[in-house]
Write a protein that holds these residues in place. Structure first.
Motif, PDB file in Angstrom:
ATOM      1  N   ILE A 170      57.543  21.979  29.696  1.00 18.94           N
ATOM      2  CA  ILE A 170      56.690  23.039  29.166  1.00 18.94           C
ATOM      3  C   ILE A 170      56.987  24.367  29.871  1.00 18.94           C
ATOM      4  O   ILE A 170      57.089  25.421  29.238  1.00 18.94           O
ATOM      5  CB  ILE A 170      55.204  22.657  29.321  1.00 18.94           C
ATOM      6  CG1 ILE A 170      54.858  21.493  28.393  1.00 18.94           C
ATOM      7  CG2 ILE A 170      54.300  23.852  29.028  1.00 18.94           C
ATOM      8  CD1 ILE A 170      53.467  20.939  28.594  1.00 18.94           C
ATOM      9  N   SER A 174      58.374  27.516  27.778  1.00 16.79           N
ATOM     10  CA  SER A 174      57.415  28.587  27.511  1.00 16.79           C
ATOM     11  C   SER A 174      57.562  29.772  28.460  1.00 16.79           C
ATOM     12  O   SER A 174      57.374  30.925  28.046  1.00 16.79           O
ATOM     13  CB  SER A 174      55.985  28.051  27.599  1.00 16.79           C
ATOM     14  OG  SER A 174      55.709  27.537  28.898  1.00 16.79           O
ATOM     15  N   LEU A 175      57.888  29.523  29.738  1.00 16.79           N
ATOM     16  CA  LEU A 175      57.984  30.589  30.719  1.00 16.79           C
ATOM     17  C   LEU A 175      59.405  30.803  31.231  1.00 16.79           C
ATOM     18  O   LEU A 175      59.623  31.581  32.156  1.00 16.79           O
ATOM     19  CB  LEU A 175      57.061  30.304  31.913  1.00 16.79           C
ATOM     20  CG  LEU A 175      55.560  30.215  31.588  1.00 16.79           C
ATOM     21  CD1 LEU A 175      54.759  29.902  32.847  1.00 16.79           C
ATOM     22  CD2 LEU A 175      55.067  31.525  30.973  1.00 16.79           C
ATOM     23  N   GLU A 211      52.145  29.467  39.304  1.00 12.59           N
ATOM     24  CA  GLU A 211      52.065  30.910  39.074  1.00 12.59           C
ATOM     25  C   GLU A 211      52.874  31.666  40.120  1.00 12.59           C
ATOM     26  O   GLU A 211      53.603  32.620  39.799  1.00 12.59           O
ATOM     27  CB  GLU A 211      50.608  31.350  39.103  1.00 12.59           C
ATOM     28  CG  GLU A 211      50.393  32.796  38.740  1.00 12.59           C
ATOM     29  CD  GLU A 211      48.932  33.146  38.558  1.00 12.59           C
ATOM     30  OE1 GLU A 211      48.638  34.335  38.333  1.00 12.59           O
ATOM     31  OE2 GLU A 211      48.075  32.246  38.647  1.00 12.59           O
ATOM     32  N   THR A 245      44.794  20.321  31.933  1.00  8.68           N
ATOM     33  CA  THR A 245      44.169  21.317  31.055  1.00  8.68           C
ATOM     34  C   THR A 245      44.171  22.694  31.694  1.00  8.68           C
ATOM     35  O   THR A 245      44.514  23.702  31.052  1.00  8.68           O
ATOM     36  CB  THR A 245      42.733  20.902  30.722  1.00  8.68           C
ATOM     37  OG1 THR A 245      42.740  19.609  30.096  1.00  8.68           O
ATOM     38  CG2 THR A 245      42.076  21.902  29.791  1.00  8.68           C
ATOM     39  N   LEU A 248      47.697  24.201  31.663  1.00  4.91           N
ATOM     40  CA  LEU A 248      48.110  24.739  30.370  1.00  4.91           C
ATOM     41  C   LEU A 248      47.449  26.095  30.105  1.00  4.91           C
ATOM     42  O   LEU A 248      48.071  27.006  29.557  1.00  4.91           O
ATOM     43  CB  LEU A 248      47.776  23.749  29.255  1.00  4.91           C
ATOM     44  CG  LEU A 248      48.586  22.447  29.266  1.00  4.91           C
ATOM     45  CD1 LEU A 248      48.108  21.518  28.161  1.00  4.91           C
ATOM     46  CD2 LEU A 248      50.071  22.728  29.103  1.00  4.91           C
ATOM     47  N   LYS A 249      46.190  26.235  30.516  1.00  2.00           N
ATOM     48  CA  LYS A 249      45.524  27.537  30.398  1.00  2.00           C
ATOM     49  C   LYS A 249      46.252  28.586  31.250  1.00  2.00           C
ATOM     50  O   LYS A 249      46.412  29.734  30.842  1.00  2.00           O
ATOM     51  CB  LYS A 249      44.064  27.428  30.827  1.00  2.00           C
ATOM     52  CG  LYS A 249      43.185  26.612  29.887  1.00  2.00           C
ATOM     53  CD  LYS A 249      41.752  26.553  30.409  1.00  2.00           C
ATOM     54  CE  LYS A 249      40.862  25.727  29.485  1.00  2.00           C
ATOM     55  NZ  LYS A 249      39.473  25.618  30.021  1.00  2.00           N
ATOM     56  N   VAL A 251      49.439  28.539  32.116  1.00  2.00           N
ATOM     57  CA  VAL A 251      50.726  28.848  31.480  1.00  2.00           C
ATOM     58  C   VAL A 251      50.531  29.911  30.401  1.00  2.00           C
ATOM     59  O   VAL A 251      51.306  30.873  30.303  1.00  2.00           O
ATOM     60  CB  VAL A 251      51.351  27.568  30.881  1.00  2.00           C
ATOM     61  CG1 VAL A 251      52.544  27.924  29.996  1.00  2.00           C
ATOM     62  CG2 VAL A 251      51.795  26.622  31.991  1.00  2.00           C
ATOM     63  N   TRP A 252      49.493  29.759  29.588  1.00  2.00           N
ATOM     64  CA  TRP A 252      49.209  30.733  28.533  1.00  2.00           C
ATOM     65  C   TRP A 252      48.889  32.112  29.134  1.00  2.00           C
ATOM     66  O   TRP A 252      49.402  33.126  28.669  1.00  2.00           O
ATOM     67  CB  TRP A 252      48.061  30.239  27.676  1.00  2.00           C
ATOM     68  CG  TRP A 252      47.501  31.288  26.757  1.00  2.00           C
ATOM     69  CD1 TRP A 252      46.339  31.993  26.890  1.00  2.00           C
ATOM     70  CD2 TRP A 252      48.110  31.780  25.554  1.00  2.00           C
ATOM     71  NE1 TRP A 252      46.180  32.877  25.870  1.00  2.00           N
ATOM     72  CE2 TRP A 252      47.253  32.777  25.018  1.00  2.00           C
ATOM     73  CE3 TRP A 252      49.295  31.478  24.879  1.00  2.00           C
ATOM     74  CZ2 TRP A 252      47.536  33.457  23.846  1.00  2.00           C
ATOM     75  CZ3 TRP A 252      49.578  32.166  23.705  1.00  2.00           C
ATOM     76  CH2 TRP A 252      48.707  33.133  23.199  1.00  2.00           C
ATOM     77  N   ARG A 253      48.058  32.130  30.170  1.00  2.00           N
ATOM     78  CA  ARG A 253      47.647  33.406  30.774  1.00  2.00           C
ATOM     79  C   ARG A 253      48.850  34.136  31.381  1.00  2.00           C
ATOM     80  O   ARG A 253      49.040  35.334  31.152  1.00  2.00           O
ATOM     81  CB  ARG A 253      46.581  33.150  31.847  1.00  2.00           C
ATOM     82  CG  ARG A 253      46.217  34.380  32.661  1.00  2.00           C
ATOM     83  CD  ARG A 253      45.093  34.084  33.632  1.00  2.00           C
ATOM     84  NE  ARG A 253      45.365  32.954  34.479  1.00  2.00           N
ATOM     85  CZ  ARG A 253      46.140  32.987  35.553  1.00  2.00           C
ATOM     86  NH1 ARG A 253      46.747  34.118  35.879  1.00  2.00           N
ATOM     87  NH2 ARG A 253      46.329  31.917  36.295  1.00  2.00           N
ATOM     88  N   GLY A 255      52.081  33.616  30.759  1.00  2.00           N
ATOM     89  CA  GLY A 255      53.035  33.962  29.712  1.00  2.00           C
ATOM     90  C   GLY A 255      52.634  35.220  28.973  1.00  2.00           C
ATOM     91  O   GLY A 255      53.476  36.078  28.670  1.00  2.00           O
ATOM     92  N   ARG A 256      51.347  35.365  28.689  1.00  2.00           N
ATOM     93  CA  ARG A 256      50.864  36.558  27.992  1.00  2.00           C
ATOM     94  C   ARG A 256      51.030  37.802  28.867  1.00  2.00           C
ATOM     95  O   ARG A 256      51.456  38.869  28.385  1.00  2.00           O
ATOM     96  CB  ARG A 256      49.399  36.368  27.612  1.00  2.00           C
ATOM     97  CG  ARG A 256      48.799  37.521  26.828  1.00  2.00           C
ATOM     98  CD  ARG A 256      47.376  37.204  26.432  1.00  2.00           C
ATOM     99  NE  ARG A 256      46.558  36.896  27.607  1.00  2.00           N
ATOM    100  CZ  ARG A 256      45.295  36.491  27.542  1.00  2.00           C
ATOM    101  NH1 ARG A 256      44.720  36.304  26.366  1.00  2.00           N
ATOM    102  NH2 ARG A 256      44.617  36.235  28.641  1.00  2.00           N
TER     103      ARG A 256
END
Length: 453
Positions: A170, A174-175, A211, A245, A248-249, A251-253, A255-256
């Motif tokens: 992942i 994603s990153l 991170e 969980t 994954l949150k 990773v989204w933060r 990445g954005r």
């Protein structure tokens, strides 16, 4: 996202002197053991770690027990160890979170090399010296133990093996992470890097490691990986589903934030000349070879995107309208990609101006391609779609050369690269200014950091 970090670049990496540390000075290595309700495992862990370091580590060291809000007898055990063993101290935090504990201790430490390991000592301690050696020598900025390296020897269940490998897939997809193992509890970092990097890390829990590594890698810092021998702890108290969980949150933060350029990663850059890749090649302007490669890759992808859009728009419009619309959309994407990937401009500063200049360059490409289509129509009347594409490719190749020259000389000149948002009044970093002011010395006693974050 946290961004409170100094403006100047990092100092050049230096080999730590052999005489650093000692009984009267700060230790070279500070190993942090974050714990929560570990009254059973803490004492054997610290005793074993202390014995290993005293026997094998050639520099002065410290072991710091970071107790983050334990509710059992862990604080008492930590205090007793701090009183009975030289070079052992205890920190007490009143809030949970492994990331919070590491940030707090690392921020207050006066050791030039900072490390941490899990209390279960799943990682074989023989990997500790190879982990920190590249940081002591000045070769690397961070170091991590990897359970997924080819030469690692790992004993753990199928479930944890699957989760670990899936998580790293992942991260890579994603990153664009290139390190192999984000969550092995066996890492080290140079203090001057931690002082700049940690204020940017927002997570205070298990995602803290990931991170930190993603931001360091994106900033161009050097991460050293060490294959480890690792035996799974069957009594681990980590809640896998909840941790996954939260990861994954995270990773989204992250990445954005990276996608919109919200993080000033240029502040983590090493000074020019610290990396052998910074040394120029005779007769070639600085960065030209790398920029050409990046521009060609972006250009090839943009051309494919443009041709796909043209074919799509051509279904409902004439060739000139389809060409203009496809070229406009692909030009915006091309400028954004070249800005970040080819010319290394980060952050939002100047983005609107760059897009406006990119549209001016786009107008030149539009004139070349539109003129080519008009000439083709005048010559053959009703050319085939394949002929149209061939003419457009040839016209785009001619426009590409001119586009690169305009991008390099006008849209993204040298002064725009690096930190576009930096204060113009910032003075250059002199050798004397590179010295990192050490944190106030902390006594080898128990510390109460109830309000620390």
């Amino acid at each position: 996202m946290r961004t409170e970090t100094p403006w100047s670049t990092l100092p050049a990496r230096d080999h730590l002197l052999a005489g650093v540390g000692g009984a009267a000075g700060a230790p070279v290595l500070d190993v942090v053991v974050p714990v929560y309700n570990e009254e059973k495992d803490l004492e054997p862990c610290v005793l074993r770690l202390h014995e290993h370091l005293a026997r094998t580590f050639p520099y002065a060291f410290r072991i710091t027990v970071a107790d983050n809000a334990s509710t059992d007898r862990t604080p008492e055990v930590a205090q007793r160890l701090a009183r009975s063993l030289p070079g052992v101290r205890s920190f007490r935090l009143e809030e949970k979170g492994r990331g919070r504990a590491l940030r707090t201790v690392w921020t207050h430490s006066d050791a030039p090399v900072l490390a941490y390991m899990d209390v279960d000592l799943s990682t074989d301690l023989n990997a500790l010296l190879p982990l920190v050696a590249p940081l002591i020598s000045g070769h690397s900025d961070l170091a991590i133990g990897s359970r997924l390296a080819r030469s690692s020897r790992v004993v753990r269940g199928t479930k944890r093996e699957f989760i670990s490998r899936a998580y790293n897939i992942i991260l890579r997809s994603s990153l664009a992470a290139r390190f192999s193992d984000a969550q092995c509890g066996f890492k080290a970092i140079r203090r001057e890097v931690a002082q700049r990097l940690l204020p940017m890390v927002e997570d205070t829990g298990w995602f803290f490691d990931t991170e930190m590594l993603v931001l360091a890698e994106r900033a161009g810092l050097r991460i050293h990986e060490v294959p480890v021998d690792w035996v799974d702890d069957p009594d681990s108290t980590v809640h896998i589903v909840r941790t996954a969980t939260e990861d994954l949150k995270g990773v989204w933060r992250v990445g954005r934030a990276l996608a919109v350029g919200a993080l000033p990663l240029d502040r983590l850059a090493r000074p020019f000349g610290d990396d052998p890749r910074d040394r120029g090649i005779g007769g070639v302007p600085g960065g030209l070879a790398r920029q050409l490669v990046g521009f060609c890759v972006v250009g090839a992808l943009s051309t494919l995107f443009y041709l796909a859009l043209y074919s799509l728009f051509r279904l409902g419009a004439g060739p000139q309208l389809a060409n203009g619309a496809a070229l406009l959309v692909s030009a915006v994407a091309n400028t954004a990609a070249n800005r970040r990937l080819t010319f290394g401009v980060r952050g939002r500063g100047g983005a609107v101006r760059h897009q406006a200049q990119g549209l001016a360059v786009f107008a030149i490409g539009l004139a070349l391609t539109a003129g080519s289509l008009a000439a083709l129509g005048a010559a053959s009347g009703s050319p085939s779609h394949t002929t149209e594409l061939a003419v457009l490719i040839a016209a785009n190749l001619a426009a590409t050369v001119l586009r690169f020259l305009l991008f390099r000389a006008w849209v993204f000149p040298d002064r725009d690269r690096g930190n576009p948002g930096a204060s113009p009044a910032a003075a250059p970093v002199t050798p004397a200014a590179r010295a990192v002011v050490p944190a106030p010395p902390v006594a080898e006693t128990t510390h109460d950091l109830r309000n620390a974050r």
